[in-house]
Design an enzyme around this catalytic site. Structure first.
Site, PDB file in Angstrom:
ATOM      1  N   TYR A 260       0.825  -1.216   0.000  1.00 30.87           N
ATOM      2  CA  TYR A 260       0.000   0.000   0.000  1.00 30.87           C
ATOM      3  C   TYR A 260       0.859   1.264   0.000  1.00 30.87           C
ATOM      4  O   TYR A 260       0.427   2.310  -0.444  1.00 30.87           O
ATOM      5  CB  TYR A 260      -0.911   0.038   1.231  1.00 30.87           C
ATOM      6  CG  TYR A 260      -2.264  -0.611   1.037  1.00 30.87           C
ATOM      7  CD1 TYR A 260      -2.371  -1.917   0.576  1.00 30.87           C
ATOM      8  CD2 TYR A 260      -3.430   0.081   1.336  1.00 30.87           C
ATOM      9  CE1 TYR A 260      -3.604  -2.512   0.422  1.00 30.87           C
ATOM     10  CE2 TYR A 260      -4.679  -0.503   1.181  1.00 30.87           C
ATOM     11  CZ  TYR A 260      -4.757  -1.804   0.727  1.00 30.87           C
ATOM     12  OH  TYR A 260      -5.982  -2.379   0.576  1.00 30.87           O
TER      13      TYR A 260
ATOM     14  N   LYS B  90       2.789 -15.285   1.757  1.00 34.69           N
ATOM     15  CA  LYS B  90       3.083 -16.084   0.566  1.00 34.69           C
ATOM     16  C   LYS B  90       4.580 -16.341   0.555  1.00 34.69           C
ATOM     17  O   LYS B  90       5.300 -15.974  -0.377  1.00 34.69           O
ATOM     18  CB  LYS B  90       2.633 -15.339  -0.703  1.00 34.69           C
ATOM     19  CG  LYS B  90       1.145 -15.422  -0.969  1.00 34.69           C
ATOM     20  CD  LYS B  90       0.681 -16.805  -1.426  1.00 34.69           C
ATOM     21  CE  LYS B  90       1.140 -17.124  -2.830  1.00 34.69           C
ATOM     22  NZ  LYS B  90       0.698 -18.502  -3.218  1.00 34.69           N
TER      23      LYS B  90
ATOM     24  N   ASP C 270      -3.321 -17.918  -0.054  1.00 35.27           N
ATOM     25  CA  ASP C 270      -4.345 -18.519  -0.934  1.00 35.27           C
ATOM     26  C   ASP C 270      -5.056 -19.655  -0.205  1.00 35.27           C
ATOM     27  O   ASP C 270      -6.285 -19.784  -0.242  1.00 35.27           O
ATOM     28  CB  ASP C 270      -3.729 -18.986  -2.266  1.00 35.27           C
ATOM     29  CG  ASP C 270      -2.494 -19.862  -2.090  1.00 35.27           C
ATOM     30  OD1 ASP C 270      -1.942 -19.940  -0.961  1.00 35.27           O
ATOM     31  OD2 ASP C 270      -2.066 -20.494  -3.086  1.00 35.27           O
TER      32      ASP C 270
ATOM     33  N   ASP D  70      -6.482  -7.031   3.805  1.00 39.91           N
ATOM     34  CA  ASP D  70      -7.604  -6.363   3.137  1.00 39.91           C
ATOM     35  C   ASP D  70      -8.510  -7.415   2.489  1.00 39.91           C
ATOM     36  O   ASP D  70      -9.723  -7.416   2.677  1.00 39.91           O
ATOM     37  CB  ASP D  70      -7.049  -5.391   2.085  1.00 39.91           C
ATOM     38  CG  ASP D  70      -8.162  -4.636   1.368  1.00 39.91           C
ATOM     39  OD1 ASP D  70      -9.116  -4.196   2.047  1.00 39.91           O
ATOM     40  OD2 ASP D  70      -8.092  -4.497   0.137  1.00 39.91           O
TER      41      ASP D  70
ATOM     42  N   ASP E 202     -12.409  -9.033   4.023  1.00 37.88           N
ATOM     43  CA  ASP E 202     -13.693  -8.990   3.300  1.00 37.88           C
ATOM     44  C   ASP E 202     -14.298 -10.387   3.254  1.00 37.88           C
ATOM     45  O   ASP E 202     -15.504 -10.571   3.418  1.00 37.88           O
ATOM     46  CB  ASP E 202     -13.505  -8.484   1.862  1.00 37.88           C
ATOM     47  CG  ASP E 202     -13.773  -6.988   1.739  1.00 37.88           C
ATOM     48  OD1 ASP E 202     -13.553  -6.264   2.723  1.00 37.88           O
ATOM     49  OD2 ASP E 202     -14.206  -6.548   0.651  1.00 37.88           O
TER      50      ASP E 202
HETATM   51  C1  IPM Z   1     -10.511  -1.240   3.775  1.00 33.53           C
HETATM   52  C2  IPM Z   1     -10.732  -0.569   2.455  1.00 33.53           C
HETATM   53  C3  IPM Z   1      -9.596   0.384   2.187  1.00 33.53           C
HETATM   54  C4  IPM Z   1      -8.328  -0.423   2.044  1.00 33.53           C
HETATM   55  C5  IPM Z   1      -9.804   1.325   0.971  1.00 33.53           C
HETATM   56  C6  IPM Z   1     -11.078   2.125   1.091  1.00 33.53           C
HETATM   57  C7  IPM Z   1      -8.643   2.221   0.743  1.00 33.53           C
HETATM   58  O1  IPM Z   1     -10.899  -1.519   1.463  1.00 33.53           O
HETATM   59  O2  IPM Z   1     -10.359  -0.523   4.784  1.00 33.53           O
HETATM   60  O3  IPM Z   1     -10.485  -2.468   3.819  1.00 33.53           O
HETATM   61  O4  IPM Z   1      -8.029  -0.959   0.970  1.00 33.53           O
HETATM   62  O5  IPM Z   1      -7.629  -0.542   3.038  1.00 33.53           O
HETATM   63 MG    MG Z   2     -11.013  -3.535   2.175  1.00 28.95          MG
END
Ligand code: IPM
Ligand code: MG
Length: 371
Positions: free
Chosen positions: A146, A197, A229, A253, A257
Site C-alpha cells: 500500500y 506467501k 491462498d 484487506d 472482506d
Molecule cells: C478497507 C478498504 C480500504 C483499504 C480502501 C477504502 C482504501 O478496502 O479498509 O479495507 O483498501 O484498506
Molecule cells: Mg477492504
C-alpha cells in the site's frame, strides 16, 4: 458503571456515501451514555474523503489531520463514491483515509468476525460451519504494498508504460504487529496463524522468521503458518479453525472482506486501527466499519448502522477502557438482532426491512432496557 473521567475527545469523520447516516446512529449511542450520565464524550466533527474535497479541495486537510492526531479517538464512517472517481489519484477520497492511517501510524488493524446467533442463517455458508464463529484478523495497516516505494506508472524508453508497486516490510514493522497479535491471542483462544506467501515472496519469509522469533516471548500461544491462498480457501471451508490471524496490509484487506461475509453481511463488521502505546499507555486510534460507502444506497435510509455502532463499542473498549459499556452496546446489538430487527442487507425474503434510523431506534431501546 459510571467513570469519573469526562474529557474523552472523539473526532467524528463521517465521510461520504452512507457514512453520515450510519454515523448518526452511532452518535446517538454516545448521546445515550451522556444522557444517562454513564460516560461523557467531547465530540467534534470534521470532513474526510469526497466531502472534504468538495469543501477544501483535498480529501484530508492538514488541520483535520492535526485534530485527529490530538483526539483520544477518531470515529470514521466511510469514503468514496462515483462523483470523485475521475479525480487525480492523489485527490481521491480513499487517499484521505490512507493518509490518516499512515500519519497517525495506526499499524495494527483489528477486524473481528463474529457470527451473531440470530444471523447464522444470513451467512452464505451452511449454519453449522459458521454458528459460534469468532475470529480476529490483525491486519498490518501502514506498510507493505500500500505504501512501498518505488510506486507509480512510468513510461519506458520504448514508449510503453508500466505500473509499479512494491511489497516491502522491515523487521521492526513486522515485529510490532506480530507482537500485537500475540497479545490479543493471549486474551482469546491462544492460537495465532501467520498468513503470507512465503512460497513466492521473500518478504513473507521474513514475516515467518520474525513471527518464530517473537513466539519465544509468548510460550502460551500456539503459532501456525499458512499461505494466503490456502487461508482464503480455509476461511470458506472451515472458518472455525481460526482464532487470531496476523497478516500483511494487502492480504489482510482481502481476507477480512472474505471473513466478513461469513458473518452474513459486510454491514456487521467493525474495526479498530491502533498505534503504539505511549508512556501513559495511551494509543492513537481510529475506529471504522469494514464496509465501504455504498453509494448505491446512500441517502436512502437503507444502510445497516450496526458495523458503525459496533466500531463505537470497540472504541469504548480499546481507547477508553469502558469495558462494561462496550459489553452493553454489543449486548444491545445482539438483543436487537435476536428480536428480529433486520436492515435490508441481513433480511431474508419475507422479513420486514428496517430503515437505518429504525435500526438505530431498536438499538437504543435495547440499551435502555439493558440498564
Ligand atoms: C478497507 C478498504 C480500504 C483499504 C480502501 C477504502 C482504501 O478496502 O479498509 O479495507 O483498501 O484498506
Ligand atoms: Mg477492504
Amino acid at each position: 458503571m459510571a467513570k469519573a473521567r469526562s474529557n474523552r475527545s472523539v473526532l467524528v469523520l463521517a465521510g461520504d456515501g452512507i457514512g453520515p447516516e450510519i454515523m448518526r446512529e452511532a452518535m446517538r449511542v454516545m448521546e445515550f451514555f451522556d444522557r444517562r450520565r454513564i460516560a461523557s464524550f467531547e465530540v467534534s466533527e470534521g470532513l474526510v474523503g469526497g466531502s472534504a474535497y468538495d469543501a477544501d479541495g483535498v480529501p484530508l486537510t492538514d488541520a483535520t489531520l492535526a485534530r485527529a492526531q490530538a483526539a483520544d479517538a477518531v470515529l470514521f464512517g466511510s469514503v468514496g463514491g462515483p462523483r470523485w472517481e475521475t479525480l487525480p489519484f492523489e485527490l481521491q477520497p480513499e487517499r484521505g483515509l490512507l493518509k490518516l492511517r499512515k500519519e497517525m501510524d495506526l499499524f495494527a488493524n483489528l477486524r473481528p468476525a463474529q457470527v451473531f446467533e440470530a444471523l447464522a442463517e444470513a451467512s452464505s455458508l451452511k449454519r453449522d460451519l459458521v454458528a459460534g464463529l469468532d475470529l480476529l484478523i490483525v491486519r498490518e495497516l501502514t506498510g507493505g504494498i500500500y505504501f512501498g516505494d518505488p510506486r507509480g506508472i512510468e513510461t519506458m524508453p520504448d514508449g510503453t508504460r508500466r505500473g509499479i508497486n512494491t511489497e516491502v516490510y522491515t523487521e521492526a514493522e513486522i515485529e510490532r504487529v506480530v507482537r500485537a497479535a500475540f497479545e490479543l491471542a493471549q486474551k482469546r483462544a491462544k492460537r495465532l496463524c501467520e498468513v503470507d506467501k512465503a512460497n513466492v515472496m521473500e518478504s513473507g519469509l521474513l514475516w515467518r522468521e520474525v513471527a518464530n522469533r517473537v513466539k519465544a516471548d509468548y510460550a502460551d500461544v500456539e503459532l501456525s503458518f499458512m499461505y494466503a491462498d490456502n487461508c482464503a480457501m480455509q476461511l470458506v471451508r472451515a472458518p472455525k479453525q481460526f482464532d487470531v490471524i496476523v497478516t500483511s496490509n494487502l492480504f489482510g484487506d482481502l481476507l477480512s472482506d472474505c471473513a466478513a461475509m461469513l458473518t452474513g453481511s459486510l454491514g456487521m463488521l467493525p474495526s479498530a486501527s491502533l498505534g503504539a502505546a505511549d508512556a501513559q499507555g495511551r494509543r492513537k486510534a481510529l475506529y471504522e466499519p469494514v464496509h465501504g460507502s455504498a453509494p448505491d444506497i446512500a441517502g436512502k435510509d437503507l444502510a445497516n448502522p450496526l458495523a458503525c455502532v459496533l466500531s463505537l463499542a470497540m472504541m469504548l473498549r480499546y481507547s477508553f477502557d469502558l469495558r462494561d459499556e462496550a459489553d452493553l452496546v454489543e449486548k444491545a446489538v445482539r438483543a436487537t438482532l435476536a428480536a428480529g430487527a433486520r436492515t435490508a442487507d441481513i433480511a431474508r425474503s419475507g422479513e420486514t426491512r428496517l430503515s437505518t434510523r429504525s435500526m438505530g431506534d431498536a438499538v437504543l431501546a435495547a440499551l435502555e432496557r439493558a440498564l
